[in-house]
Design an enzyme around this catalytic site. Structure first.
Site, PDB file in Angstrom:
ATOM      1  N   GLU A 265       0.853  -1.193   0.000  1.00 45.98           N
ATOM      2  CA  GLU A 265       0.000   0.000   0.000  1.00 45.98           C
ATOM      3  C   GLU A 265       0.882   1.234   0.000  1.00 45.98           C
ATOM      4  O   GLU A 265       1.860   1.305   0.752  1.00 45.98           O
ATOM      5  CB  GLU A 265      -0.882   0.075   1.252  1.00 45.98           C
ATOM      6  CG  GLU A 265      -1.960  -0.954   1.403  1.00 45.98           C
ATOM      7  CD  GLU A 265      -2.740  -0.736   2.704  1.00 45.98           C
ATOM      8  OE1 GLU A 265      -2.905   0.431   3.135  1.00 45.98           O
ATOM      9  OE2 GLU A 265      -3.166  -1.750   3.294  1.00 45.98           O
ATOM     10  N   GLU A 319     -13.395   6.099  -0.318  1.00 39.17           N
ATOM     11  CA  GLU A 319     -14.291   5.219   0.437  1.00 39.17           C
ATOM     12  C   GLU A 319     -15.004   6.046   1.505  1.00 39.17           C
ATOM     13  O   GLU A 319     -14.452   6.337   2.561  1.00 39.17           O
ATOM     14  CB  GLU A 319     -13.503   4.067   1.055  1.00 39.17           C
ATOM     15  CG  GLU A 319     -12.858   3.163   0.010  1.00 39.17           C
ATOM     16  CD  GLU A 319     -12.005   2.064   0.619  1.00 39.17           C
ATOM     17  OE1 GLU A 319     -12.574   1.047   1.072  1.00 39.17           O
ATOM     18  OE2 GLU A 319     -10.768   2.238   0.661  1.00 39.17           O
ATOM     19  N   LYS A 322     -15.464   5.050   5.474  1.00 39.54           N
ATOM     20  CA  LYS A 322     -14.344   4.848   6.393  1.00 39.54           C
ATOM     21  C   LYS A 322     -14.388   5.885   7.509  1.00 39.54           C
ATOM     22  O   LYS A 322     -14.789   7.028   7.300  1.00 39.54           O
ATOM     23  CB  LYS A 322     -13.011   4.943   5.644  1.00 39.54           C
ATOM     24  CG  LYS A 322     -12.801   3.834   4.628  1.00 39.54           C
ATOM     25  CD  LYS A 322     -11.407   3.845   4.048  1.00 39.54           C
ATOM     26  CE  LYS A 322     -10.403   3.235   4.986  1.00 39.54           C
ATOM     27  NZ  LYS A 322      -9.083   3.036   4.353  1.00 39.54           N
ATOM     28  N   GLU A 328      -8.604   9.903   5.254  1.00 44.80           N
ATOM     29  CA  GLU A 328      -8.814   8.461   5.157  1.00 44.80           C
ATOM     30  C   GLU A 328      -9.855   8.094   4.100  1.00 44.80           C
ATOM     31  O   GLU A 328      -9.822   7.005   3.535  1.00 44.80           O
ATOM     32  CB  GLU A 328      -9.254   7.899   6.505  1.00 44.80           C
ATOM     33  CG  GLU A 328      -8.137   7.682   7.487  1.00 44.80           C
ATOM     34  CD  GLU A 328      -7.231   6.535   7.071  1.00 44.80           C
ATOM     35  OE1 GLU A 328      -7.723   5.413   6.917  1.00 44.80           O
ATOM     36  OE2 GLU A 328      -6.035   6.772   6.877  1.00 44.80           O
TER      37      GLU A 328
END
Length: 452
Positions: A265, A319, A322, A328
Site C-alpha cells: 500500500e 471510500e 471509512k 482516510e
C-alpha cells in the site's frame, strides 16, 4: 493502514547535493488496492472491464475474498491478491479449517481468476493483539500446506503486510532494525517461511504519514537538498527510498536480504482536514505520478540498486464509509463514475482522448505546437543542480548528460539542467506545472537543441 510516527529528521543527516546518473531497468508492476468501504461504488463487473480496457493497471489487491469481485475479474488476466481478515487468523491455524478456506474462497475462482497471492491479515504486528500475532505464522503455514494439498502452492503465494511501525532506529536507514521482541520471535521465523516458499515481504510505506512541513518536498520526490546516511555514505533524494532501505536493513540484520520486497500500500489523499498542508488534488497527483516513475525506472534504491518493486497504489476509489480523519476517505484515484480524480498516466490513450480529465492547474497539452521546458534566465546554479538531482533521482534516462553522452557538452550545470528539466516535462506529458521547478523553468516553443 496504520499511522506511524515520522521517522526522518533533517538534523540527523548531513545535507549534500550531488549529480546522480542512473540507468533504467525493467518495468515494475503497478497495481491498485480495491477497497469497498463505500456505498456509491460501481458494480465489480464494470470495474473489471474498466481496468482491463481503459487503464494499464495489471494487478489488484482486495481486502477480502468477495466472490462477486473475484468472479468479475475472471478471464481478464489481471493478477489478484486476496486477503484473510484479521479476525479469521486464529481459526486458520487448524489445517482442516485452512483446507476448507482454500476450498471455499480460492478453488471456485482459480484459475479463471488469476489469484496470485493470499495475504494473511493486514499489519497484524502493529495491532499489538497477542492472539493474532501468536497465530499469524501458524495460519500462514497451514494455508500453504492447504495449497500444497490442492497443488496450488506453485501458483499462489502466502504473505502478510506490515506497517513501518515494525521498525525502530530507522534514521538513518542503515541503522534500522525490527522492534525488539518481534525481531527474533516473529519476524525471523516469518522471513524464513517467506524464503522457503519464495514469497515476498509485503510492506506498506506511506510517506504521507511520515512527512512534516520541513520534509514535504522529500516526501513528494521534489527537488530537495538530499539526505545523506553517514554510515553507508549514500544519498537519499526521497522518503520512499529511505523507507524501503530501512526495511531492507532490518531484514539484512536478520539474514534475509534476499527476500523480495513488495509495496502493498502506498498513496496520497486528495482531500484532508482544514489547514492540512500538502493535501489536495494537485499534490496527490504529483506524488502518485512521481511514485510510478520511480518504482518503474529500474533504478532501485541506494541499498537495493537496479531493482523494480511490485507496487500497489492506495486506492482505486474514495471510500466514504471509512472512519477517521477526512484524508482516510479520500485516497482514491478514480471517482465512483470511473472518471479520474487526477491523471497519473495510467489511462490508455483511447480513454484519454474521449474523457478529458479534470485538472485545476490547466495542463498545457493537446496543442499541435511543440513545446519544451528550459531554464529561466538568471536561475541560480544551486537550484539548477537540485533540478538535475531530482529528475535523475527519479530514474529517468540521464545518460545523455553523463560523460561521453550525446548531450554532455557543454559540460555546465545550466546545460545539463535544461536537458533534465525538459526530459521530465516531456515524460510527464507537458503539464504547465511540470516545468515550474521552483520557478526556475519556463516553457518555450523554440527547440532548445537548435541552440547547441
Amino acid at each position: 493502514m496504520n499511522y506511524v510516527l515520522p521517522f526522518f529528521s533533517l538534523s540527523m543527516f548531513t545535507i549534500v547535493g550531488v549529480l546522480l546518473i542512473l540507468s533504467t531497468g525493467s518495468e515494475a508492476s503497478i497495481g491498485v488496492n480495491y477497497g469497498t468501504l463505500a456505498n456509491n461504488l460501481p458494480p465489480p463487473q464494470q470495474v473489471a472491464e474498466f481496468l482491463l480496457h481503459s487503464t494499464v493497471i495489471n494487478r489488484i489487491r482486495l481486502f477480502d475474498t468477495d466472490p462477486q469481485i473475484l468472479q468479475a475479474f475472471a478471464n481478464t488476466g489481471i493478477a489478484v491478491t486476496v486477503t484473510v481478515p484479521n479476525d479469521q487468523i486464529p481459526h486458520l491455524t487448524n489445517l482442516s479449517s485452512a483446507k476448507q478456506w482454500i476450498s471455499d474462497h480460492i478453488q471456485p475462482h482459480f484459475p479463471s481468476t488469476n489469484i496470485i497471492r493470499i495475504l494473511v491479515g493486514n499489519e497484524v504486528i502493529s495491532t499489538a493483539d497477542h492472539l493474532l500475532i501468536r497465530t499469524l505464522i501458524p495460519a500462514m503455514q497451514s494455508l500453504h500446506t492447504a495449497l500444497v494439498s490442492a497443488s496450488l502452492h506453485r501458483r499462489i503465494q502466502i504473505s502478510t503486510p506490515h506497517s513501518l511501525g515494525t521498525l525502530t532506529n530507522s534514521t538513518p536507514p542503515s541503522s534500522a532494525k525490527f522492534r525488539r521482541g518481534y525481531d527474533a520471535q516473529v519476524l525471523k521465523p516469518l522471513l524464513s517461511f517467506l524464503r522457503s516458499t519464495s514469497s515476498p515481504f509485503v510492506v506498506n510505506p506511506y510517506p504521507f504519514f511520515g512527512y512534516s512541513i520541513e520534509t514535504l518536498d522529500f516526501a513528494l520526490f521534489r527537488p530537495n537538498p538530499g539526505l545523506f546516511d553517514q554510515h553507508t555514505k549514500l544519498l537519499y533524494t526521497n522518503m520512499l527510498d529511505a523507507q524501503l532501505d530501512s526495511v531492507y536493513s532490518a531484514m539484512d540484520k536478520l539474514g534475509f536480504s534476499d527476500v523480495e520486497i513488495v509495496i502493498g500500500e502506498i498513496g496520497w489523499p486528495s482531500e484532508g482536514d482544514i489547514d492540512q498542508i500538502g493535501v489536495d488534488v494537485d499534490t496527490a497527483a504529483e506524488f502518485n505520478k512521481n511514485l510510478i516513475a520511480r518504482v518503474d525506472s529500474g533504478t532501485g534504491t541506494p541499498l537495493m540498486p537496479n531493482r523494480t518493486f511490485e507496487t500497489y497504489i492506495f486506492a482505486l476509489f474514495n471510500e466514504n464509509l471509512k472512519s477517521g480523519p477526512t484524508s482516510e476517505r479520500n485516497f482514491g484515484i478514480f471517482r465512483s463514475d470511473l472518471t479520474p480524480i487526477y491523471d497519473i498516466g495510467i489511462l490508455r490513450p483511447t480513454f484519454r482522448s474521449s474523457d478529458p480529465v479534470y485538472n485545476p492547474r490547466s495542463p498545457v497539452r493537446g496543442s499541435s505546437s511543440k513545446r519544451w521546458c528550459v531554464t529561466k534566465a538568471g536561475a541560480e546554479t544551486v537550484a539548477l543542480q537540485r533540478n538535475i538531482d531530482y529528475v535523475c533521482g527519479l530514474g529517468l534516462d540521464c545518460r545523455p548528460i553523463n560523460e561521453g553522452g550525446l548531450c554532455y557538452l557543454p559540460n555546465t550545470v545550466k546545460a545539463h539542467s535544461k536537458y533534465a528539466m525538459n526530459l521530465y516535462y516531456q515524460t510527464m506529458e507537458k503539464h504547465e506545472f511540470d516545468c515550474d521547478f521552483d520557478n526556475t523553468g519556463e516553457i518555450t516553443t523554440i527547440d532548445p537543441s537548435m541552440n547547441h
